[in-house]
Design a protein around this motif. Structure first.
Motif, mmCIF file in Angstrom:
data_model
loop_
_atom_site.group_PDB
_atom_site.id
_atom_site.type_symbol
_atom_site.label_atom_id
_atom_site.label_comp_id
_atom_site.label_asym_id
_atom_site.label_seq_id
_atom_site.Cartn_x
_atom_site.Cartn_y
_atom_site.Cartn_z
ATOM 1 N N CYS A 15 41.097 54.835 42.869
ATOM 2 C CA CYS A 15 41.503 53.660 42.084
ATOM 3 C C CYS A 15 41.627 53.983 40.589
ATOM 4 C CB CYS A 15 40.486 52.547 42.286
ATOM 5 S SG CYS A 15 40.859 51.050 41.363
ATOM 6 N N LYS A 17 42.320 51.363 38.496
ATOM 7 C CA LYS A 17 42.043 50.058 37.883
ATOM 8 C C LYS A 17 43.301 49.427 37.276
ATOM 9 C CE LYS A 17 37.453 51.699 36.757
ATOM 10 N NZ LYS A 17 37.650 53.110 37.009
ATOM 11 N N GLY A 19 44.974 46.854 38.498
ATOM 12 C CA GLY A 19 44.905 45.403 38.590
ATOM 13 C C GLY A 19 45.903 44.769 39.536
ATOM 14 N N TYR A 22 44.074 42.678 42.568
ATOM 15 C CA TYR A 22 43.528 41.339 42.324
ATOM 16 C C TYR A 22 44.576 40.389 41.775
ATOM 17 C CZ TYR A 22 42.141 43.596 37.840
ATOM 18 O OH TYR A 22 42.101 44.309 36.678
ATOM 19 N N TRP A 23 45.671 40.905 41.303
ATOM 20 C CA TRP A 23 46.766 40.043 40.873
ATOM 21 C C TRP A 23 47.530 39.505 42.077
ATOM 22 C CZ3 TRP A 23 52.101 40.617 41.403
ATOM 23 C CH2 TRP A 23 52.865 39.699 40.688
ATOM 24 N N LYS A 28 42.181 35.594 46.580
ATOM 25 C CA LYS A 28 41.267 36.058 45.532
ATOM 26 C C LYS A 28 40.018 36.696 46.131
ATOM 27 C CE LYS A 28 44.118 34.789 42.461
ATOM 28 N NZ LYS A 28 45.139 35.793 42.200
ATOM 29 N N LYS A 32 38.729 40.759 39.527
ATOM 30 C CA LYS A 32 38.567 41.704 38.426
ATOM 31 C C LYS A 32 37.094 41.783 38.068
ATOM 32 C CE LYS A 32 40.255 42.644 33.775
ATOM 33 N NZ LYS A 32 41.140 42.170 32.701
ATOM 34 N N GLY A 36 37.622 46.108 34.382
ATOM 35 C CA GLY A 36 38.861 46.053 35.145
ATOM 36 C C GLY A 36 38.776 46.613 36.545
ATOM 37 N N LYS A 37 37.584 47.006 36.965
ATOM 38 C CA LYS A 37 37.394 47.569 38.302
ATOM 39 C C LYS A 37 37.509 46.462 39.348
ATOM 40 C CE LYS A 37 33.944 49.983 41.022
ATOM 41 N NZ LYS A 37 33.029 49.187 41.776
ATOM 42 N N PRO A 38 38.338 46.642 40.382
ATOM 43 C CA PRO A 38 38.441 45.626 41.423
ATOM 44 C C PRO A 38 37.156 45.554 42.249
ATOM 45 C CG PRO A 38 39.749 47.540 42.003
ATOM 46 C CD PRO A 38 39.229 47.774 40.622
ATOM 47 N N GLU A 39 36.746 44.320 42.553
ATOM 48 C CA GLU A 39 35.536 44.108 43.341
ATOM 49 C C GLU A 39 35.804 43.090 44.428
ATOM 50 O OE1 GLU A 39 32.450 42.853 40.708
ATOM 51 O OE2 GLU A 39 32.314 44.790 39.699
ATOM 52 N N CYS A 52 47.399 43.721 49.384
ATOM 53 C CA CYS A 52 46.738 44.631 48.444
ATOM 54 C C CYS A 52 46.894 46.079 48.883
ATOM 55 C CB CYS A 52 45.265 44.270 48.301
ATOM 56 S SG CYS A 52 44.339 44.327 49.853
#
Length: 73
Positions: A15, A17, A19, A22-23, A28, A32, A36-39, A52
């Motif tokens: 990754c 990061k 975005g 999550y965009w 959802k 974010k 900026g790390k996706p979680e 995704c």
């Protein structure tokens, strides 16, 4: 029939990061996080649309179906 459940795995070593995940996530499930790390805070929100996974330019996301647990056995 039970609703399918999915697990979203994000490979941190791939990754960057960006975005996109999550965009693009309609529920959802991916949010974010810090720096900026996706979680993923709640895997139960995932509907398994694979948006995704398909949009990730780094192939860092895997969405897999979780095995259903039969509570009557």
């Amino acid at each position: 029939m039970a609703k399918k459940k999915f697990y979203v795995h994000i490979n941190d070593s791939f990754c960057k990061k960006c975005g996109i995940c999550y965009w693009i996530c309609p529920t959802k499930t991916i949010v974010k996080g810090e720096l900026g790390k996706p979680e993923v805070t709640d895997h139960d929100k995932c509907i398994g649309c694979l948006m995704c996974e398909n949009a990730c330019p780094d192939f860092a996301i895997d969405v897999v179906e979780r095995k259903a647990v039969n509570e009557n056995v």
